[in-house]
Design a protein around this motif. Sequence first.
Motif, short mmCIF file in Angstrom:
data_model
loop_
_atom_site.label_atom_id
_atom_site.label_comp_id
_atom_site.label_asym_id
_atom_site.label_seq_id
_atom_site.Cartn_x
_atom_site.Cartn_y
_atom_site.Cartn_z
N UNK A 4 0.85 -1.20 0.00
CA UNK A 4 0.00 0.00 0.00
C UNK A 4 0.88 1.24 0.00
N UNK A 5 0.39 2.28 -0.67
CA UNK A 5 1.06 3.58 -0.66
C UNK A 5 0.89 4.15 0.75
N UNK A 6 2.00 4.47 1.41
CA UNK A 6 1.96 4.92 2.80
C UNK A 6 1.42 6.34 2.96
N UNK A 7 1.77 7.22 2.03
CA UNK A 7 1.37 8.63 2.14
C UNK A 7 1.29 9.24 0.75
N UNK A 8 0.58 10.35 0.65
CA UNK A 8 0.50 11.06 -0.63
C UNK A 8 1.89 11.48 -1.05
N UNK A 9 2.15 11.42 -2.34
CA UNK A 9 3.47 11.81 -2.80
C UNK A 9 3.54 11.84 -4.31
N UNK A 10 4.77 11.78 -4.82
CA UNK A 10 5.03 11.86 -6.24
C UNK A 10 6.03 10.77 -6.60
N UNK A 11 5.82 10.11 -7.73
CA UNK A 11 6.72 9.06 -8.19
C UNK A 11 8.01 9.72 -8.70
N UNK A 12 9.15 9.30 -8.17
CA UNK A 12 10.43 9.84 -8.61
C UNK A 12 11.23 8.81 -9.40
N UNK A 13 10.84 7.53 -9.29
CA UNK A 13 11.55 6.50 -10.04
C UNK A 13 10.65 5.28 -10.17
N UNK A 14 10.70 4.63 -11.34
CA UNK A 14 9.96 3.40 -11.57
C UNK A 14 8.64 3.63 -12.27
N UNK A 15 8.00 2.54 -12.62
CA UNK A 15 6.66 2.61 -13.18
C UNK A 15 5.90 1.36 -12.75
N UNK A 16 4.60 1.53 -12.61
CA UNK A 16 3.76 0.46 -12.11
C UNK A 16 2.31 0.77 -12.42
N UNK A 17 1.47 -0.23 -12.25
CA UNK A 17 0.03 -0.04 -12.31
C UNK A 17 -0.48 -0.02 -10.87
N UNK A 18 -1.32 0.95 -10.55
CA UNK A 18 -1.78 1.14 -9.17
C UNK A 18 -3.30 0.96 -9.11
N UNK A 19 -3.74 0.22 -8.10
CA UNK A 19 -5.17 -0.01 -7.87
C UNK A 19 -5.71 1.19 -7.09
N UNK A 20 -6.54 2.00 -7.75
CA UNK A 20 -7.10 3.20 -7.13
C UNK A 20 -8.53 2.99 -6.68
N UNK A 21 -9.00 1.76 -6.65
CA UNK A 21 -10.41 1.51 -6.36
C UNK A 21 -10.81 1.98 -4.96
N UNK A 22 -9.88 2.09 -4.05
CA UNK A 22 -10.21 2.57 -2.71
C UNK A 22 -10.72 4.02 -2.75
N UNK A 23 -10.28 4.80 -3.75
CA UNK A 23 -10.71 6.19 -3.86
C UNK A 23 -11.77 6.40 -4.94
N UNK A 24 -11.58 5.73 -6.07
CA UNK A 24 -12.46 5.99 -7.21
C UNK A 24 -13.57 4.96 -7.37
N UNK A 25 -13.37 3.78 -6.84
CA UNK A 25 -14.35 2.71 -7.00
C UNK A 25 -14.19 1.96 -8.32
N UNK A 26 -13.28 2.41 -9.17
CA UNK A 26 -13.05 1.76 -10.46
C UNK A 26 -12.10 0.58 -10.27
N UNK A 27 -12.42 -0.58 -10.83
CA UNK A 27 -11.58 -1.76 -10.64
C UNK A 27 -10.33 -1.79 -11.52
N UNK A 28 -10.21 -0.87 -12.47
CA UNK A 28 -9.08 -0.88 -13.39
C UNK A 28 -7.83 -0.30 -12.74
N UNK A 29 -6.67 -0.88 -13.08
CA UNK A 29 -5.40 -0.34 -12.60
C UNK A 29 -5.02 0.87 -13.43
#
Length: 127
Positions: free
Chosen positions: A6-31
Amino acid sequence: MRAGERVAADGEVVEGDSDVDQSILTGEPLLVAKTVGDPVTGGKVNGTGTLICRTRLPIQSLVDQITLRFVPVVLVIVVLAALMWAILGPEPRISCTLLVAVSVLIIACPCAMGLATPTRSNPSPAT
């Protein structure tokens, strides 16, 4: 963050790439794809890749500037008040001096913005 964490705190990606599950905020099941420069929000689940994020509160810069000046001013006032009571105060002077110094700190420090906000983050990117 490794995959599945889980993402611990709000922030900004400084390195890497990934697909993130945002369903906890948006309700959308797509990454949602996240790459360098994209914002991430606490509570989301990192999907497939690894991300290195930098966290910093939006108001933290203002708080740092105020605290930079506020804390030294309070300490100078404490020293001046203690010196005045040590020189001009009634007996027992040491007790009065300590009481005044601690009183000034107790009154001033809980109001210090540096104590009311999280500590300054490490300048290096956090994982």
